[in-house]
Every structure is written in C-alpha cells, then in structure tokens.
Design an enzyme around this catalytic site. Structure first.
Site, mmCIF file in Angstrom:
data_model
loop_
_atom_site.group_PDB
_atom_site.id
_atom_site.type_symbol
_atom_site.label_atom_id
_atom_site.label_comp_id
_atom_site.label_asym_id
_atom_site.label_seq_id
_atom_site.Cartn_x
_atom_site.Cartn_y
_atom_site.Cartn_z
ATOM 1 N N HIS A 173 -0.372 5.263 -2.187
ATOM 2 C CA HIS A 173 1.099 5.187 -3.763
ATOM 3 C C HIS A 173 0.570 3.741 -4.039
ATOM 4 O O HIS A 173 1.754 3.535 -4.785
ATOM 5 C CB HIS A 173 1.890 5.492 -2.551
ATOM 6 C CG HIS A 173 2.777 4.663 -2.406
ATOM 7 N ND1 HIS A 173 2.634 4.677 -0.760
ATOM 8 C CD2 HIS A 173 3.470 3.529 -2.219
ATOM 9 C CE1 HIS A 173 2.604 3.102 -0.369
ATOM 10 N NE2 HIS A 173 3.553 2.450 -0.427
ATOM 11 N N LYS A 177 1.477 1.865 -7.913
ATOM 12 C CA LYS A 177 2.621 0.760 -8.811
ATOM 13 C C LYS A 177 2.100 0.434 -10.078
ATOM 14 O O LYS A 177 0.943 -0.393 -9.847
ATOM 15 C CB LYS A 177 2.333 -0.180 -7.761
ATOM 16 C CG LYS A 177 3.280 -0.119 -6.415
ATOM 17 C CD LYS A 177 2.979 -0.874 -5.603
ATOM 18 C CE LYS A 177 3.989 -0.408 -4.354
ATOM 19 N NZ LYS A 177 4.570 -0.479 -3.626
ATOM 20 N N HIS A 235 -4.640 0.490 1.609
ATOM 21 C CA HIS A 235 -3.381 -0.066 0.715
ATOM 22 C C HIS A 235 -4.319 -1.270 0.352
ATOM 23 O O HIS A 235 -4.941 -2.402 -0.274
ATOM 24 C CB HIS A 235 -1.924 -1.060 1.065
ATOM 25 C CG HIS A 235 -0.889 0.685 1.404
ATOM 26 N ND1 HIS A 235 -1.659 2.157 0.288
ATOM 27 C CD2 HIS A 235 -0.544 1.009 2.408
ATOM 28 C CE1 HIS A 235 -1.212 3.407 1.248
ATOM 29 N NE2 HIS A 235 -0.021 2.311 2.218
ATOM 30 N N LYS A 331 4.876 -6.197 10.031
ATOM 31 C CA LYS A 331 6.618 -5.682 9.695
ATOM 32 C C LYS A 331 7.313 -6.979 9.636
ATOM 33 O O LYS A 331 6.606 -8.256 10.912
ATOM 34 C CB LYS A 331 6.870 -5.135 10.537
ATOM 35 C CG LYS A 331 5.759 -3.314 9.991
ATOM 36 C CD LYS A 331 6.967 -2.563 9.238
ATOM 37 C CE LYS A 331 5.150 -1.665 8.963
ATOM 38 N NZ LYS A 331 5.833 -0.891 7.399
HETATM 39 C C1 BG6 Z 1 2.776 2.799 3.724
HETATM 40 C C2 BG6 Z 1 3.459 2.256 4.604
HETATM 41 O O1 BG6 Z 1 1.687 3.580 3.590
HETATM 42 O O2 BG6 Z 1 3.404 2.189 2.950
HETATM 43 C C3 BG6 Z 1 4.649 2.294 5.595
HETATM 44 O O3 BG6 Z 1 3.022 3.778 5.976
HETATM 45 C C4 BG6 Z 1 4.792 0.937 4.559
HETATM 46 O O4 BG6 Z 1 4.455 1.582 7.000
HETATM 47 C C5 BG6 Z 1 4.298 0.951 3.043
HETATM 48 O O5 BG6 Z 1 6.381 0.116 5.085
HETATM 49 C C6 BG6 Z 1 5.076 -0.173 2.103
HETATM 50 O O6 BG6 Z 1 4.857 0.743 1.194
HETATM 51 P P1 BG6 Z 1 6.153 0.167 0.243
HETATM 52 O O7 BG6 Z 1 5.678 0.344 -1.585
HETATM 53 O O8 BG6 Z 1 7.004 -0.124 0.251
HETATM 54 O O9 BG6 Z 1 5.130 -1.298 -0.607
#
Ligand code: BG6
Length: 479
Positions: A173, A177, A235, A331
C-alpha cells in the site's frame, strides 16, 4: 485524479468483506473513485465472509468509514451495487456458487488472513474462475506475502500454478501514496537531481518509517511478525528500490518492475552485525500513554519480537557501490515520520577553510513521504554582510500548498490500476522473493537473543545511534 478515463466495468469480489481493511480503506477508496467519475456505472461489489449476513448488513458495515456528505451522492450510487455472499473460503460449494453468479470481468480481492491466500487462489483456479476467455480475471493479494523466503516462494509457486503473473496484483500500500509515486518524477523528471544521483555525489541515504502508534490490539498478528517482517522486505525495500533503481525505458509496468527487481536483487543479504532490533518499554507516544510491548494483550510472555529495526544496507550496483543505505522503522516512537534523506558529499574544503561554519552539513535532499508531504533541499547560503559566513537554508516544496490532495485512503490509485490492468504499482514475484532473500540472515539470527529496549516516545534504542556513529554519522532527526 488527473483526467483519467473511467475504468472498465467489473465485479469486485472481496474475500473477507466484513473485515477491517474492506470497510476502513477499500470502500472509502471506491467511493472516492466513484465521486471522481473513474468507475463504470456497471461496476459491482460482491462481498464474501463466513458469517451470517445479507446485502444490507454488508452495506451497513462498508459504510462505517465513508464520510457522510463529503463525496456527493457517490455512496448512494454504490449502495445498490453491493451484494453479500456467505461462504467458507475452503469449501468448494462457495466457488461453485461464485461460478454461477459471475460473468465477464472479475477481480478477486483477498482481504483475508494470509493463511487463505494459497487455498483461495487454488480453488478459484481449479474451478475455472481464473479463466479469461469471458473477460479479465485478476487476483489481488494483500500483505504479508509469506513470512520468509521459503514461504514466499511456496506461495508464489502455488498461485502461479493457477494464474499468470499478469493476473496477480500483490499489494504494497506504500505504492499507493502520492509522494511515493513522486519519487520517480523527482528523480527522473529533473536533470538537477538525476545528474548527482550516484556514488560520486551521494554520501549515504536514510530511509525512515517511524510511527507513534503502538501495537495496541494487534498483539496476536504482531507478535508473530515483528517490525522486520512487517515493514522492511516490503515497504522499506519498495522505497529503496524507487530511490536506487536505474531509469526504466518507459512507464510500462514490466519495464518499471524489472528495474526494481534488479536493484532489490543487488541488495546484499543483511548481516546481524549491520542490524539492530529494539522493543519499546512503557512511556508516552503520540500523546498517548503506551504500555510496554511485553504487557500488550496477546503478546507471549517470553516474546522476543522486535518493534523497531535499524539496518545498514549495501546496494551492490555500479551506481551505488560504497554508499550505505540506512533503514529504520519502529512503533511507539517520538513522531510519525516517513522520509527519505539523500545526504550528498562534502564540497572540497579548500575555499572555505577559514570561513566560520565550515562544519555546516553538506547538501541534503529530504523527501517527506508523510505526514506533511514535501520536498526539501538543504543548502548553504551566505549570511548577508561584509564577511563570508555560511548559514544553512532550506528550499521547501509542500504538496498541500500547491495542490488540493483531497481526502484519500491511498487505495484509490491501486484499485483503479487493477481495474485498468496496470501492474506498475504492484510487486512482481521476483521483487517479493528478493526482499525476503535480503533479510533472511536476520530472520535466522533473530530466532534467538532479544531486542534492545527503548522507551516509548523515543527515537529507538541507543544501539541504533551506535550503528551510525560507528561510521561517523548520525540519524536525521525524527520530527
Ligand atoms: C502496514 C503494517 O503494512 O503498514 C502496519 O502492517 C503499519 O504495522 C502500516 O502501521 C504503516 O502504513 P502507513 O500507511 O500508516 O504508514
């Protein structure tokens, strides 16, 4: 979305439609696409879940994150096109029923627990639902895609037994962005950046994804996963690939994905001495009191799962040889901040040897991914006055000042691209496997030992600072 035409009509079949992802991210994104005129009016949604329910119950659930009154009548136009189907993902009867109901283009979106990805793909394929003679059939797979190299390879093999690679859309995902997509334009659309984008001018690169949120009620998933699996091979490596890849010959999906796969393949497997893992203690992060990770519900009493990682990564290509990439994510940190910092080399000191402030940091380009999406170039300028004195200056471009970004979940482009059949923003099998291959030595080494503690609300454990101090460097401030 800039003048794009409406996507072809299709049935969007969501496995796990009563879950969090469907209501929190997918439905609002579909409503935004409808608002923006990007969907064909014959596009429908068929939600599948194991619980008892009906069309109205699904509508009620999917509506929960749609903001009333902000998108015209887009939700009202969607609602009658939503239907519910109760079924067990492992039961052949569900797929027979689906076969009865589906005709023409269909997208199968696996918003389920990862254990179902393989079985659903297999069952769809075996019964002929992935056959494309009657329209396109596409499979969208959420993360996590595997838990290590072997499981990712096995899942790829299982899915690709029933679907062509061109039918499989593996979601990351982050690629939805806007600012992540802008990395390519910032690099290749500007002679000024691309000319210096190599080991002659770049000293090192930092990629940070810091979050203030703690693990909260995701203890069960997170304790089995940890920060490394959750964020790095997917990511952070996608960000690294966009920063480090060679220019593709076109925006064609295969051209882009091949360049990304090549650079991920060039990431040297990361060794434990180049990695730090941390775990938060109780504290305050993002204005909230945070219990220690060890006291989070559903976390095993003897857990040694990490909630923070910092890594030194070598990208062994001609362009990047000798330029370390420092990656970190965690986190319950001091601030929410996803950013890429390109640190340029120092200029030769000859001219400025006797000027005050020769210690100014060399040029830095900061790509602020979120929040406060921006691009900043840090430079040295002369302080006005008779003497040559240098001071730092920032040239900043802020997205929100220039464009109306509107309210988006980040899934709009991804869903639109699945509908139009553009795989550029999705991970190919080799990228996924390349990511796991690079972190596999750490997965192996971290089966034993424990993470270093850090207080919630801090920038991570001291060992993360030591990782850079060892090279005479320090992390860019998280803010
Ligand atoms: C997700 C993780 O893929 O990405 C989460 O499982 C994380 O732990 C999140 O918080 C972060 O995504 P974003 O878009 O909030 O930066």
């Amino acid at each position: 979305m800039n003048d794009a035409p409406p996507a072809p009509a299709a049935t969007l079949v969501i496995f796990g439609a009563m879950g969090d992802l469907a209501s929190r991210l997918l439905m609002p994104a579909l409503v935004h696409l409808e608002r923006d005129g990007l969907l064909d009016s014959a596009t429908t949604l068929l939600g599948i879940s194991h619980g008892k329910g009906d069309d109205d119950a699904l509508r009620e659930k999917l509506k929960s994150f749609v903001e009333p009154g902000t998108d015209g009548d887009a939700w009202e136009r969607w609602a009658p096109r939503i239907a519910y189907l109760q079924g067990d993902f492992t039961d052949d009867a569900l797929y027979r029923e689906l076969k009865q109901r589906l005709a023409g283009n269909a997208i199968f979106y696996l918003a389920t627990a990862p254990a179902f990805f393989g079985p659903i793909g297999e069952k769809l394929g075996s019964i002929g639902l992935l056959d494309e003679t009657d329209g396109f059939r596409r499979l969208v797979v959420e993360k996590p895609f595997g838990t290590d190299l072997a499981s990712a390879q096995a899942l790829n093999a299982r899915l690709l037994e029933h679907a062509q690679e061109a039918q499989v859309y593996r979601i990351d995902h982050f690629l939805g962005k806007e600012t992540v997509q802008n990395i390519t334009v910032a690099r290749f659309g500007n002679a000024l950046t691309e000319a210096v984008w190599n080991n002659r001018y770049v000293d090192h690169v930092e990629i940070t994804a810091a979050e203030t949120v703690a693990v909260g009620n995701r203890g069960k998933f997170y304790d089995e996963t940890g920060a490394l699996r959750d964020m790095v091979p997917n990511h952070l490596f996608q960000l690294l690939a966009l920063v480090a890849m060679e220019p593709p010959n076109s925006f064609d999906a295969e051209a882009v994905r091949s360049e990304k796969a090549k650079v991920i393949a060039a990431v040297a497997p990361i060794q434990p001495e180049d990695a730090v893992r941390g775990r938060y203690l109780a504290g305050e992060a993002g204005g909230q009191a945070v219990p220690a990770y060890a006291d989070t519900p559903d976390v095993a009493p003897d857990s040694h799962t990490e909630t923070f990682v910092a890594l030194k990564v070598a990208v062994e290509t001609w362009r990047w040889h000798g330029v370390p990439f420092y990656l970190r994510t965690g986190k319950a940190m001091a601030a929410r901040d996803t950013e890429i910092v390109i640190h340029f080399r120092e200029v030769p000191p000859t001219l400025f040897r006797n000027t005050p402030n020769t210690e100014l940091p060399p040029n830095r380009l900061i790509l602020q991914i979120q929040p406060g999406e921006a691009l900043t170039m840090e430079m040295a300028v002369k302080l006005p006055g008779p003497l040559v004195k240098m001071v730092p200056a920032s040239l900043t471009f802020t997205y929100a000042d220039a464009f109306d970004l509107g309210h988006r979940t980040g899934y709009e482009t991804l869903l639109y691209d699945v509908l139009i059949g553009d795989q550029s923003l999705f991970q190919r099998a080799d990228q996924i496997e390349g990511g796991w291959r690079a972190v596999q030595p750490l997965l192996d080494a971290w089966r034993s030992g424990s993470p270093d503690d850090y207080p919630a609300g801090s920038t991570g454990p001291q060992s993360a600072d030591a990782l850079l101090a060892r090279d005479g460097r320090s992390w860019h401030e998280i803010a």
